[in-house]
Design an enzyme around this catalytic site. Sequence first.
Site, short mmCIF file in Angstrom:
data_model
loop_
_atom_site.label_atom_id
_atom_site.label_comp_id
_atom_site.label_asym_id
_atom_site.label_seq_id
_atom_site.Cartn_x
_atom_site.Cartn_y
_atom_site.Cartn_z
N TYR A 54 -1.16 -1.47 10.39
CA TYR A 54 -0.17 -1.75 9.36
C TYR A 54 1.19 -2.02 10.00
CZ TYR A 54 -3.57 0.16 5.96
OH TYR A 54 -4.69 0.40 5.19
N ALA A 213 -5.43 -3.43 -7.56
CA ALA A 213 -5.68 -4.77 -7.02
C ALA A 213 -4.36 -5.40 -6.57
CB ALA A 213 -6.41 -5.65 -8.04
N GLU A 295 5.81 6.61 -12.24
CA GLU A 295 4.93 6.06 -13.30
C GLU A 295 3.47 6.32 -12.97
OE1 GLU A 295 5.35 1.83 -14.18
OE2 GLU A 295 3.41 1.82 -15.21
N1 LIG Z 1 -9.09 0.76 4.30
C1 LIG Z 1 -8.60 -0.42 4.01
O1 LIG Z 1 -9.12 -1.45 4.48
C2 LIG Z 1 -7.41 -0.53 3.12
C3 LIG Z 1 -6.98 -1.79 2.67
C4 LIG Z 1 -5.87 -1.84 1.82
C5 LIG Z 1 -5.23 -0.67 1.46
N2 LIG Z 1 -5.64 0.55 1.94
C6 LIG Z 1 -4.95 1.81 1.61
O2 LIG Z 1 -4.83 1.96 0.20
C7 LIG Z 1 -3.46 2.11 -0.15
C8 LIG Z 1 -3.22 1.55 -1.53
O3 LIG Z 1 -3.54 0.15 -1.55
P1 LIG Z 1 -2.58 -0.86 -2.28
O4 LIG Z 1 -1.19 -0.67 -1.81
O5 LIG Z 1 -3.20 -2.21 -2.22
O6 LIG Z 1 -2.67 -0.27 -3.79
P2 LIG Z 1 -2.43 -0.95 -5.19
O7 LIG Z 1 -2.20 0.15 -6.14
O8 LIG Z 1 -3.55 -1.87 -5.52
O9 LIG Z 1 -1.10 -1.83 -5.00
C9 LIG Z 1 0.11 -1.20 -4.76
C10 LIG Z 1 1.25 -2.16 -5.04
O10 LIG Z 1 1.28 -2.53 -6.42
C11 LIG Z 1 2.62 -2.51 -6.89
N3 LIG Z 1 2.75 -1.40 -7.85
C12 LIG Z 1 2.26 -0.13 -7.72
N4 LIG Z 1 2.54 0.61 -8.80
C13 LIG Z 1 3.21 -0.20 -9.64
C14 LIG Z 1 3.75 0.00 -10.94
N5 LIG Z 1 3.64 1.16 -11.56
N6 LIG Z 1 4.38 -1.05 -11.54
C15 LIG Z 1 4.48 -2.25 -10.90
N7 LIG Z 1 3.98 -2.51 -9.68
C16 LIG Z 1 3.34 -1.48 -9.04
C17 LIG Z 1 3.52 -2.30 -5.67
O11 LIG Z 1 3.78 -3.55 -5.04
P3 LIG Z 1 5.12 -4.42 -5.32
O12 LIG Z 1 6.14 -3.56 -6.00
O13 LIG Z 1 5.54 -4.87 -3.97
O14 LIG Z 1 4.67 -5.56 -6.16
C18 LIG Z 1 2.59 -1.51 -4.77
O15 LIG Z 1 2.95 -1.55 -3.42
C19 LIG Z 1 -2.71 1.39 0.99
O16 LIG Z 1 -1.38 1.79 1.12
C20 LIG Z 1 -3.54 1.81 2.18
O17 LIG Z 1 -3.18 3.12 2.56
C21 LIG Z 1 -6.73 0.62 2.75
#
Ligand SMILES: NC(=O)c1ccc[n+]([C@@H]2O[C@H](COP(=O)([O-])OP(=O)(O)OC[C@H]3O[C@@H](n4cnc5c(N)ncnc54)[C@H](OP(=O)(O)O)[C@@H]3O)[C@@H](O)[C@H]2O)c1
Length: 321
Positions: A54, A213, A295
């Site tokens: 990352y 997503a 939230e």
């Molecule tokens: N093992 C793997 O291959 C793998 C791959 C991916 C992720 N992960 C892990 O999983 C964690 C979570 O994944 P993810 O970040 O993709 O999760 P996600 O919940 O799908 O997306 C998070 C993003 O959505 C937006 N967001 C979140 N809550 C919100 C809300 N209440 N209102 C509006 N926008 C909101 C924010 O981005 P913006 O504000 O920038 O739009 C935030 O950074 C990662 O940090 C990582 O630790 C693992």
Amino acid sequence: MKYRHLGKSGIQVSELSFGSWVTFHTQAGIDSTVGMMGAAYDAGINFFDNAESYAGGKSEEVMGAALKKLGWRRGSYLVSTKLYWGLHESPNEQNTLNRKYLLEAIDGSLRRLDLDYVDLLYCHRADPSTPIEETVWAMHDIIERGKALYWGTSEWEAADILSAIEVAERHHLHKPVVEQPVYNLFQRHRFAPEYERVYDDCGYGSTTWSPLASGLLTGKYNDGVPSDSRGALEGLEWLRKELTNTERLAKVASLKPVADQMGATLAQFSLAWCLQNPRVSTVITGASRVQQVHENMKALEFVDSFTPEVMREIDRVFGLV
Ligand SMILES: NC(=O)c1ccc[n+]([C@@H]2O[C@H](COP(=O)([O-])OP(=O)(O)OC[C@H]3O[C@@H](n4cnc5c(N)ncnc54)[C@H](OP(=O)(O)O)[C@@H]3O)[C@@H](O)[C@H]2O)c1
């Protein structure tokens, strides 16, 4: 906050956890990270996810600096990292789970995190070009050397996980105990029937990722790509395509009244849906600012609201009935 055992292991993880992908270093510096991790910890989160790859290692540095500022007791939280892609362009340090890479890479991660050990260490992807025995032995040795407490897999096929467990059992080595799969309303394949043995018989836990997503399931992309969102970031063109897919956006729009009826925001609804699955140990959330953490933590209030009627509504939206 409630806590669930990581499969059959003794360790317990908060139902919601917090990860750093895309956000730490790229969208959030140390102070902003302190704010978000602090809000998560105050809400009861005890697990923070990271990976060597990352932000090219910077995400681990930011988390390490934030942990130093926060000064929490080490026993009160869990940190993970993941190895596979590597940080250096050389034949033995990229896209691999070979012994040399794993044993050196963990030292780099610990240095950047400024920690003596990580609680969970994942093989970020499977590596078919390294014998599974070699990888299992290396992960066992990392644990024996006190650099990680538990190990797991991420995005592995069920057959490969079963094979790693079998090797570990045959040689009396530390077994992998957890998978880190993608899991959200759109992507459910990592809990397909072939994983039943992994979760139910072997007692594997799961720390699931991208529950929204990448933000699509908040509904924020239904009126275009907001300029301050992940979808607008440079270098993530592949993701922007998914976030603007019209079929997916239509499904999100159809979920909105179901979430409204529950009194939840779409984000809370989508996070709570993941926790319906008893094979999920923790849902790793992501956020770019503190308000999102606040939230998202409220999703826990809706976990018991998924009646059979609500589940049928969701199935209708996804064309499953
Ligand atoms: N093992 C793997 O291959 C793998 C791959 C991916 C992720 N992960 C892990 O999983 C964690 C979570 O994944 P993810 O970040 O993709 O999760 P996600 O919940 O799908 O997306 C998070 C993003 O959505 C937006 N967001 C979140 N809550 C919100 C809300 N209440 N209102 C509006 N926008 C909101 C924010 O981005 P913006 O504000 O920038 O739009 C935030 O950074 C990662 O940090 C990582 O630790 C693992």
